[in-house]
Design a protein around this motif. Sequence first.
Motif, PDB file in Angstrom:
ATOM      1  N   PRO A   1       0.841  -1.202   0.000  1.00 38.07           N
ATOM      2  CA  PRO A   1       0.000   0.000   0.000  1.00 38.07           C
ATOM      3  C   PRO A   1       0.875   1.250   0.000  1.00 38.07           C
ATOM      4  O   PRO A   1       2.049   1.207   0.366  1.00 38.07           O
ATOM      5  CB  PRO A   1      -0.795  -0.129   1.307  1.00 38.07           C
ATOM      6  N   PHE A   2       0.277   2.373  -0.403  1.00 39.87           N
ATOM      7  CA  PHE A   2       1.040   3.629  -0.489  1.00 39.87           C
ATOM      8  C   PHE A   2       1.072   4.330   0.865  1.00 39.87           C
ATOM      9  O   PHE A   2       0.699   5.494   0.996  1.00 39.87           O
ATOM     10  CB  PHE A   2       0.423   4.534  -1.561  1.00 39.87           C
ATOM     11  N   ASP A   3       1.533   3.615   1.869  1.00 37.51           N
ATOM     12  CA  ASP A   3       1.669   4.174   3.215  1.00 37.51           C
ATOM     13  C   ASP A   3       3.141   4.481   3.455  1.00 37.51           C
ATOM     14  O   ASP A   3       3.956   3.568   3.632  1.00 37.51           O
ATOM     15  CB  ASP A   3       1.168   3.189   4.279  1.00 37.51           C
ATOM     16  N   GLY A   4       3.489   5.750   3.409  1.00 39.80           N
ATOM     17  CA  GLY A   4       4.877   6.127   3.624  1.00 39.80           C
ATOM     18  C   GLY A   4       5.763   5.916   2.410  1.00 39.80           C
ATOM     19  O   GLY A   4       6.989   6.000   2.508  1.00 39.80           O
ATOM     20  N   ILE A   5       5.150   5.632   1.258  1.00 38.51           N
ATOM     21  CA  ILE A   5       5.901   5.521  -0.001  1.00 38.51           C
ATOM     22  C   ILE A   5       5.141   6.288  -1.082  1.00 38.51           C
ATOM     23  O   ILE A   5       3.972   6.643  -0.909  1.00 38.51           O
ATOM     24  CB  ILE A   5       6.117   4.056  -0.445  1.00 38.51           C
ATOM     25  N   LEU A   6       5.818   6.526  -2.204  1.00 38.74           N
ATOM     26  CA  LEU A   6       5.199   7.282  -3.288  1.00 38.74           C
ATOM     27  C   LEU A   6       4.129   6.449  -3.991  1.00 38.74           C
ATOM     28  O   LEU A   6       4.320   5.258  -4.230  1.00 38.74           O
ATOM     29  CB  LEU A   6       6.268   7.703  -4.296  1.00 38.74           C
ATOM     30  N   ALA A   7       3.013   7.104  -4.298  1.00 39.28           N
ATOM     31  CA  ALA A   7       1.946   6.439  -5.061  1.00 39.28           C
ATOM     32  C   ALA A   7       2.333   6.430  -6.528  1.00 39.28           C
ATOM     33  O   ALA A   7       1.940   7.305  -7.304  1.00 39.28           O
ATOM     34  CB  ALA A   7       0.615   7.158  -4.844  1.00 39.28           C
ATOM     35  N   GLY A   8       3.117   5.449  -6.926  1.00 36.67           N
ATOM     36  CA  GLY A   8       3.670   5.398  -8.274  1.00 36.67           C
ATOM     37  C   GLY A   8       2.601   5.311  -9.347  1.00 36.67           C
ATOM     38  O   GLY A   8       1.667   4.505  -9.246  1.00 36.67           O
ATOM     39  N   THR A   9       2.748   6.121 -10.384  1.00 37.61           N
ATOM     40  CA  THR A   9       1.757   6.104 -11.465  1.00 37.61           C
ATOM     41  C   THR A   9       1.870   4.844 -12.313  1.00 37.61           C
ATOM     42  O   THR A   9       0.871   4.382 -12.871  1.00 37.61           O
ATOM     43  CB  THR A   9       1.915   7.347 -12.358  1.00 37.61           C
ATOM     44  N   THR A  10       3.075   4.276 -12.405  1.00 39.44           N
ATOM     45  CA  THR A  10       3.248   3.080 -13.253  1.00 39.44           C
ATOM     46  C   THR A  10       2.638   1.851 -12.600  1.00 39.44           C
ATOM     47  O   THR A  10       1.973   1.050 -13.271  1.00 39.44           O
ATOM     48  CB  THR A  10       4.739   2.848 -13.551  1.00 39.44           C
ATOM     49  N   VAL A  11       2.831   1.685 -11.300  1.00 40.69           N
ATOM     50  CA  VAL A  11       2.234   0.523 -10.639  1.00 40.69           C
ATOM     51  C   VAL A  11       0.716   0.649 -10.618  1.00 40.69           C
ATOM     52  O   VAL A  11      -0.007  -0.354 -10.731  1.00 40.69           O
ATOM     53  CB  VAL A  11       2.816   0.320  -9.220  1.00 40.69           C
ATOM     54  N   ARG A  12       0.207   1.876 -10.534  1.00 37.88           N
ATOM     55  CA  ARG A  12      -1.249   2.057 -10.590  1.00 37.88           C
ATOM     56  C   ARG A  12      -1.785   1.695 -11.975  1.00 37.88           C
ATOM     57  O   ARG A  12      -2.835   1.068 -12.108  1.00 37.88           O
ATOM     58  CB  ARG A  12      -1.625   3.501 -10.223  1.00 37.88           C
ATOM     59  N   LYS A  13      -1.058   2.084 -13.009  1.00 35.07           N
ATOM     60  CA  LYS A  13      -1.448   1.704 -14.375  1.00 35.07           C
ATOM     61  C   LYS A  13      -1.375   0.191 -14.540  1.00 35.07           C
ATOM     62  O   LYS A  13      -2.255  -0.430 -15.159  1.00 35.07           O
ATOM     63  CB  LYS A  13      -0.530   2.395 -15.386  1.00 35.07           C
ATOM     64  N   ALA A  14      -0.318  -0.424 -13.980  1.00 41.36           N
ATOM     65  CA  ALA A  14      -0.165  -1.881 -14.081  1.00 41.36           C
ATOM     66  C   ALA A  14      -1.337  -2.602 -13.424  1.00 41.36           C
ATOM     67  O   ALA A  14      -1.874  -3.579 -13.978  1.00 41.36           O
ATOM     68  CB  ALA A  14       1.154  -2.313 -13.450  1.00 41.36           C
ATOM     69  N   MET A  15      -1.760  -2.135 -12.252  1.00 38.30           N
ATOM     70  CA  MET A  15      -2.887  -2.771 -11.572  1.00 38.30           C
ATOM     71  C   MET A  15      -4.169  -2.610 -12.370  1.00 38.30           C
ATOM     72  O   MET A  15      -4.978  -3.542 -12.459  1.00 38.30           O
ATOM     73  CB  MET A  15      -3.046  -2.193 -10.158  1.00 38.30           C
ATOM     74  N   ASP A  16      -4.348  -1.445 -12.979  1.00 34.32           N
ATOM     75  CA  ASP A  16      -5.544  -1.194 -13.792  1.00 34.32           C
ATOM     76  C   ASP A  16      -5.577  -2.101 -15.016  1.00 34.32           C
ATOM     77  O   ASP A  16      -6.590  -2.751 -15.314  1.00 34.32           O
ATOM     78  CB  ASP A  16      -5.563   0.277 -14.207  1.00 34.32           C
TER      79      ASP A  16
END
Length: 372
Positions: free
Chosen positions: A272-287
């Motif tokens: 989860p994005f707790d204390g780390i950057l909410a990466g746009t690439t991993v979000r795209k990968a999950m989508d």
Amino acid sequence: MVCPQVLRSVAFRSIAVLTRAPFPSSGAMASAGEKRKLAVLDRESFLEKSKAARQKRSSGAAGHFIKAMYSSLVDGIITDPELMALPIDDHAIIRGHAIFDTCTLAGGRVFRLGIHLDRLFKSAKLGRLKLPFGLSEDENRSRMTEIVCQTCVASGLRDGGVRFFLTAGPGNYGFTPAGCEPAFYCTVLESSKSEDLKAIGEATVPASEVPMKPTLLATLKSNNYLLNCLLAMSAQERGGCYGINIRDDGTVAEGCVANCAIVVDKVFITPPFDGILAGTTVRKAMDLATKHLVGETKVLREIRQETMRKEQLFSAQEVMMLSGDLGVSPVSTLDGQQVGNGEVGPVARELKRLIWEDAYDGKEEHIQLFYS
């Protein structure tokens, strides 16, 4: 390792030597000063020396990997590398008070600028940075979009990277930006990203060696990447690439510029994005994985975002690092141990294909550019 007692002894002896050494005469100092006299350069001399220094760094290459730069301070685009500069009193330099974000130039189209501007504006609020083009976010978004597109065209590149910066700007040498002019810079650069999928060796790095960023700096995209750089350096000394930071409690955090994901029994897991950057690439990968890779006869049965422990990395069938819009890096060895069967796994392969196709053939997150 040298014993601390020995180091202290050497230090004391050095002090003693310096104390006993005669102080140089004023004539000797003047003579030494004359030998090291520095030139006071005029504009043309500076530009000439700057070009020579750049060519020396780049083994004599005539060009520069940054092909175009915009600066709000002059409200114009520069393609001469010697003119691509920030004022020395910009708070990005003197205090690190600045943020940045990126997007991709793919086949003559700007890819995913919107989501990166979303993050830039969130970072600006957290970093208490003034916007450079009026008070409203909409006005700044419109202007920044225009600037990014025109700078891409001026670069002449059809494929490349885009990196833009929002800084507290120049104006003083103090701690706060009072009286400074907020600045926006945009650069367009060559990129080595490829459709090819290559496995990497990776290494874990404990937070006891390279500490985690505090939450504020971890969740906004600050220019302060000192800990990111130290993480990569430590990882590469171990045979890795980005590095995977491991918290003191044994949980997985992130890489220096990448999010980490694993595949275990056809389940895709990323922290989860707790204390780390909410990466746009991993979000795209999950989508993309949810839309195309999950199903009874497909390579995945579930997508999860949950706490991940270090030991899960070593029992996973696949480990991968995701970054930079197009970056999918399968991990074949971790801390010298083989991951899965040691080859590129099916999920990483499919994600790379889907992300690349989305960048070059998709239509949802693109701005078409027109070159003269």
